[in-house]
Write an enzyme that holds these catalytic residues in place. Structure first.
Site, PDB file in Angstrom:
ATOM      1  CB  CYS A  75       5.417 -41.185 -14.974  1.00 41.48           C
ATOM      2  SG  CYS A  75       6.080 -42.659 -14.202  1.00 41.48           S
ATOM      3  N   GLY A 122      -8.313  -7.290   4.265  1.00 38.08           N
ATOM      4  CA  GLY A 122      -9.138  -7.304   5.471  1.00 38.08           C
ATOM      5  C   GLY A 122      -8.536  -8.014   6.672  1.00 38.08           C
ATOM      6  NE  ARG A 132      -6.581   2.536   4.413  1.00 40.29           N
ATOM      7  CZ  ARG A 132      -6.791   2.640   3.110  1.00 40.29           C
ATOM      8  NH1 ARG A 132      -6.157   3.557   2.402  1.00 40.29           N
ATOM      9  NH2 ARG A 132      -7.611   1.822   2.520  1.00 40.29           N
ATOM     10  N   GLY A 171       9.688 -42.741 -11.184  1.00 46.23           N
ATOM     11  CA  GLY A 171       8.418 -42.907 -10.472  1.00 46.23           C
ATOM     12  C   GLY A 171       8.602 -42.272  -9.108  1.00 46.23           C
ATOM     13  CB  THR A 172       8.820 -38.743  -8.129  1.00 44.00           C
ATOM     14  OG1 THR A 172       7.713 -38.385  -8.952  1.00 44.00           O
ATOM     15  CG2 THR A 172      10.110 -38.434  -8.850  1.00 44.00           C
ATOM     16  CG  HIS A 193     -13.869 -10.825   3.483  1.00 45.26           C
ATOM     17  ND1 HIS A 193     -14.282 -12.092   3.815  1.00 45.26           N
ATOM     18  CD2 HIS A 193     -12.552 -10.749   3.772  1.00 45.26           C
ATOM     19  CE1 HIS A 193     -13.251 -12.753   4.310  1.00 45.26           C
ATOM     20  NE2 HIS A 193     -12.193 -11.961   4.294  1.00 45.26           N
ATOM     21  NE  ARG A 195      -0.017 -45.268 -11.538  1.00 47.92           N
ATOM     22  CZ  ARG A 195       0.001 -43.944 -11.397  1.00 47.92           C
ATOM     23  NH1 ARG A 195      -0.853 -43.211 -12.085  1.00 47.92           N
ATOM     24  NH2 ARG A 195       0.869 -43.364 -10.578  1.00 47.92           N
ATOM     25  NE  ARG A 200      -5.827  -4.535  -3.038  1.00 51.68           N
ATOM     26  CZ  ARG A 200      -6.397  -4.744  -1.870  1.00 51.68           C
ATOM     27  NH1 ARG A 200      -5.690  -4.687  -0.769  1.00 51.68           N
ATOM     28  NH2 ARG A 200      -7.677  -5.002  -1.786  1.00 51.68           N
ATOM     29  CB  SER A 232       9.653 -43.256 -16.618  1.00 52.11           C
ATOM     30  OG  SER A 232       8.656 -42.390 -16.145  1.00 52.11           O
ATOM     31  CD  GLU A 268       8.377 -47.141  -9.656  1.00 59.41           C
ATOM     32  OE1 GLU A 268       7.312 -46.663  -9.250  1.00 59.41           O
ATOM     33  OE2 GLU A 268       8.486 -48.283 -10.129  1.00 59.41           O
ATOM     34  CG  MET A 276      -2.833  -7.389   9.372  1.00 59.75           C
ATOM     35  SD  MET A 276      -1.164  -7.072   8.917  1.00 59.75           S
ATOM     36  CE  MET A 276      -1.329  -6.526   7.270  1.00 59.75           C
ATOM     37  CE  LYS A 315      -3.758  -0.385   2.325  1.00 56.73           C
ATOM     38  NZ  LYS A 315      -4.420  -0.695   3.583  1.00 56.73           N
ATOM     39  CE1 TYR A 346       7.863 -39.120 -19.543  1.00 50.44           C
ATOM     40  CE2 TYR A 346       9.749 -39.537 -20.984  1.00 50.44           C
ATOM     41  CZ  TYR A 346       8.817 -39.989 -20.059  1.00 50.44           C
ATOM     42  OH  TYR A 346       8.828 -41.291 -19.648  1.00 50.44           O
TER      43      TYR A 346
HETATM   44  C1  PEP Z   1       5.477 -43.725  -9.021  1.00 53.14           C
HETATM   45  O1  PEP Z   1       5.831 -44.517  -8.170  1.00 53.14           O
HETATM   46  O2  PEP Z   1       5.835 -42.544  -9.045  1.00 53.14           O
HETATM   47  C2  PEP Z   1       4.561 -44.142 -10.100  1.00 53.14           C
HETATM   48  C3  PEP Z   1       4.240 -43.320 -11.063  1.00 53.14           C
HETATM   49  O3  PEP Z   1       4.000 -45.373  -9.999  1.00 53.14           O
HETATM   50  P1  PEP Z   1       2.777 -45.711  -9.028  1.00 53.14           P
HETATM   51  O4  PEP Z   1       2.254 -44.437  -8.504  1.00 53.14           O
HETATM   52  O5  PEP Z   1       1.788 -46.437  -9.878  1.00 53.14           O
HETATM   53  O6  PEP Z   1       3.423 -46.566  -8.028  1.00 53.14           O
HETATM   54 MG    MG Z   2       5.537 -46.637  -8.557  1.00 55.24          MG
END
Ligand code: PEP
Ligand code: MG
Length: 858
Positions: free
Chosen positions: A811, A87, A78, A746-747, A436, A542, A320, A744, A725, A89, A8, A831
């Site tokens: 993925c 709103g 203010r 697999g997080t 609000h 899958r 703002r 790939s 993985e 503070m 402000k 990717y």
């Molecule tokens: C993963 O493990 O990240 C994955 C994509 O496989 P899933 O979730 O099917 O175990």
């Molecule tokens: Mg997996």
């Protein structure tokens, strides 16, 4: 200078510099606030003297004196943090009034003087002295009842004097203290109160919801008052330089004649649309249009403004960057590029990718039968269905129990945000497009209807009256935030489509990104959807999801229960044509794009019932003796299901399953080839932890594929790769890459195995980890860069060392999360793959990642 002056303060200074009409004032910086909190709520030496110096400058500029009887200078005090916290503070207006000054002022303009004094006492008692607001409200309500008056505007000067005096007495009763009569004391205490309001529970909640650091602190703006409640030639208003709901280029907002700013946003009186300003104050309207243009030219963005007209003269009180819906953000960015205001790059960086998901919120079916219960203003678009709840705390509780609720209030206040955050949609009886409720819903991306004036909420009876109808807590309503309508009951919604504007932005994004965006899709329908949203292939199909359909599951269960290889082969034979036909449809939908198919991954007990009752039901259904089934279920039970007999471990013990899946893939590909549909199948093996293990399984897969091709004397290009993985797979990526043709990450699993936190059980304690700030974000939705991230970097580096052209993607769920996508871009992945609805989010995020950190050429 927002960090120092708050949003402000910085923008007030900027407007003054641009030569716009801003009431003189000064800003106390956020540094003082941080000092205040670090030094036991005290100020740096010389602070008081400094304030007095600037006060004197304002007095000189205004030609008025603070505390003077005849020509008193009044202030607004203010808050203003770095980012706006609407709103959250506190503010004190009309500061500098006392009994004597008010009486003197009242000789000239009694209604105005007593109205201002009442406002000052109210705000000072609430903000500085901590008197409960509802108690303070009572005084005015009681007088209106006595006099049978509805609107504040109907009160006479004498009425206001009575209200002000009664309020003063009430404050004394409530707090045991007097409203200070010395203006300097008022100012000093108000400054402290604004600093303290940084740490009210509601401000803390807001910061948590919006990830605003606690140590930023607020600035305090001390600004001379201009009065929208001076007379009939005065007004207060708020507006946007473009429509914040749709993005249309038009001055948009509302105002109230003879009112102070708080009245407009408080939603107590429904204000007039700004187009009417044109009729009532034509020259101010023209000036406002001119100012809007100047502001947009300078800030290069849509502005949210506050203004006051005092006796026919326009004053700017605030500007703002305005909050907007995702739809409006996209339209404005496009239009501003066309207008030459911003570049394409700025347009792309300006849109928060996360908000793009709101484009994919469902809308109500056109042809659905609707019984319109009430109409109001379309404050935030989208469709919401839920049970009516009147209390924000209860909304939160019910949502925790799995209900969907619509929060209905006469109007909302900052104390309600926890309930608003929990609800599907918000409905208020009062208020305008800048109330609000409207602002907060838009920021949260929730459907909202405000100012539905036919509604009256009876909080005591926990019901609302709409004309003759009574809607009770727990009844279902449907809310159309796009049309501003409320319907009775549960209406059917329809899936969303991509808009033309968003498509244009995404096309620009595609030109700017390096990362490819693929989709996680398991069915032909999802595959088609993913293509519509611009996916460049499927990064994860899958296959187990193909077995979950009601008519298919029993066949798969029979396969699991087979007593020997022969029986298993028989069951697999039945599954083969089903998988194959699915693959054909998916290949068709993805014609010309790669399709990465993951062979069976989850442990087999996932396909079997758990409880005795379920086992009984299944045994009758698939005609397998109960005891046999129960024994099997028990033999497959695992303590930690996601670390057991799953992934390619299944193929080590039951190679037939992968063989059948390979056959289905290759035959489907051949079928497509025959029909001249270009397919690029990639077979992905899950959960590899060692190259030898991968080699055994991959070899079987390859043998099967080659055998089919040889028999049919045909050729097809396909690849065999793996998911990464497990931490061990990251570390041994160089060895694995010699055998696997692609990686790939697999997080989802890589996160659970790196952190040692089971992904299925994390929900029980993760919220505490977030609350205690052990984790900044849920590591299962936003990549844990320091742990999992480093393993990915190792995996990429070592993998590419053995195979230069190794294609690498991600993925896991993180593939659709903007900040994780940024990481993937920097880590050199090829990717990201995410669910179809997040493909557009990922396309934009990938462009932003590349625009902010272009990759080094190597
Ligand atoms: C993963 O493990 O990240 C994955 C994509 O496989 P899933 O979730 O099917 O175990
Ligand atoms: Mg997996």
């Amino acid at each position: 200078m927002k960090n120092l002056l708050g949003g402000k303060g910085a923008n007030l200074a900027q407007m003054a510099k641009l030569g716009l009409p801003v009431p003189p004032g000064f800003t106390i910086s956020t540094e003082i606030c941080t000092y205040f909190y670090r030094h036991n709520q005290s100020y740096p030496p010389g602070f008081e003297k400094e304030i007095k110096k600037y006060l004197a400058l304002v007095e000189k500029e205004k030609g008025q004196k603070f505390g003077d009887l005849k020509n008193p200078l009044l202030f607004s005090v203010r808050s203003g943090a770095r980012v706006s916290m609407p709103g959250m503070m506190d503010t004190v207006l009309n500061l500098g009034l006392n009994d004597q000054i008010t009486k003197t002022l009242a000789q000239k303009n009694p209604r105005f003087a007593w109205n201002c004094y009442w406002r000052f006492i109210f705000m000072f008692a609430d903000v500085v002295m901590g008197a409960p607001k509802e108690e303070l409200d009572e005084v005015l309500i009681a007088l209106k009842k006595e006099k049978n008056l509805k609107q504040d505007i109907e009160l006479s000067a004498a009425d206001w004097q009575v209200v002000a005096e009664r309020l003063k007495t009430k404050v004394r009763h409530l707090t045991g203290k007097e409203i200070p009569q010395n203006p300097w004391d008022q100012l000093w205490q108000a400054i402290g109160a604004v600093f303290k309001s940084w740490n009210t529970p509601r401000a803390i909640t807001y910061r948590k919801l919006n990830k605003i650091p606690d140590d930023w602190g607020t600035a305090v703006n001390v600004q001379s008052m201009v009065f929208g409640n001076l007379n009939e030639k005065s007004a207060s208003g708020v507006g946007f330089t473009r429509n914040p709901s749709t993005g249309k280029k038009e001055l948009y907002g509302e105002f109230l004649p003879n009112a102070q700013g708080e009245d407009v946003v408080a939603g107590l009186r429904t204000p007039k649309p700004i187009s009417e300003l044109k009729k009532i104050f034509p020259s101010c309207y023209r000036e406002l249009l001119k100012i809007s243009k100047i502001l947009e030219q300078y800030f290069k963005d849509m502005q949210d403004i506050e203004f006051t007209i005092e006796n026919g003269k326009l004053w700017m009180l605030q500007t703002r960057t305005g909050k907007r819906t995702a739809q409006a953000a996209v339209k404005m960015a496009l239009d501003m590029v066309k207008e030459g205001l911003i570049s394409k790059k700025e347009a792309l960086l300006r849109i928060d990718p996360k908000t793009i998901e709101t484009f994919f919120k469902p809308s109500f079916e056109e042809k659905a039968k609707k019984e319109v219960l009430a109409k109001g203003l379309p404050a935030s678009p989208g469709a919401a269905v839920g049970e009516v709840v009147f209390d924000p705390g209860e909304a939160e509780k019910l949502v925790d129990q799995g209900h969907q609720v619509i929060l209905v209030r006469m109007e909302t206040s900052p104390d309600d945000i926890h309930g608003m955050a929990a609800a599907e949609g918000i409905l208020t009886a009062r208020g305008g497009m800048t109330s609000h409720a409207a602002l907060v819903s838009r920021a949260m991306g929730k459907p909202c209807v405000v100012g539905a004036e036919s509604i009256y909420v009876d909080y005591q009876k926990q019901q609302m009256m709409v004309n003759e109808k009574i809607i009770k807590k727990g009844d279902f309503i449907s809310l159309n935030g796009t049309a501003g309508e409320v319907y009775l009951g549960k209406l059917k919604t329809q899936p969303p489509q991509i808009s033309k504007d968003l498509n244009q932005i995404l096309k620009w994004a595609d030109q700017k990104r390096k990362l490819k965006v693929l989709a996680n899709a398991d069915t032909p329908l999802q595959a088609r959807q993913a293509r519509d949203f611009g996916a460049q292939g499927i990064g994860l199909c899958r296959t187990e999801h193909m077995f979950f359909a009601e008519e298919r599951l029993p066949i798969f269960q029979k396969m699991i229960l087979a007593k020997d290889q022969k029986e298993r082969a028989l069951a697999l034979k039945k599954i083969l044509p089903l998988q194959k036909s699915d693959f054909i449809e998916i290949f068709k939908a993805m014609e010309g794009w790669p399709v990465i198919i993951r062979l069976l991954d989850p442990p087999l007990h996932e396909f079997l019932p758990k409880t005795e009752k379920e086992i009984k039901e299944l045994s009758a259904k698939i005609k397998v003796p109960f005891l046999k089934l129960k024994t099997k279920v028990e033999s497959l039970a695992e303590l930690n299901p996601m670390l057991g007999h799953r992934g390619l471990r299944l193929a080590i013990t039951f190679p037939e399953i992968y063989e059948m899946q390979t056959q289905a893939i290759i035959e489907a590909a051949l079928d497509c080839k025959k029909r001249k549909i270009k397919v690029i199948p990639e077979i992905m093996i899950p959960l590899t932890l060692d190259v030898e293990e991968f080699k055994i399984v991959a070899q079987k897969v390859r043998e099967k594929a080659e055998q089919i091709l040889k028999n049919k004397k045909l050729k097809i290009d396909y690849k065999i790769g793996t998911m990464i993985e497990l931490p061990r797979a990251c570390l041994l990526a160089d060895q694995i890459a010699r055998e696997a043709e692609f990686f790939s990450f697999g997080t989802n699993d890589l996160t659970q195995t790196t952190l040692g936190i089971s992904r299925d059980d994390a929900g029980r304690f993760l919220p505490q980890y977030l609350e205690k700030k052990i984790f900044k974000e849920d590591p299962f939705s936003s990549l844990d860069r320091s742990g999992v991230g480093e393993l990915i970097e190792i995996g990429v580096k070592r993998g590419k060392k053995s195979r230069k052209d190794l294609e690498i993607g991600i993925c896991g769920e993180h593939g659709g999360d903007p900040s994780s996508i940024d990481f993937c871009h920097r880590a050199g992945l090829d990717y990201v793959s995410c669910s179809p609805f997040r493909v557009p989010v990922a396309r934009l995020s990938a462009a932003q990642a590349n625009l902010t950190s272009p990759l080094r050429k190597n």
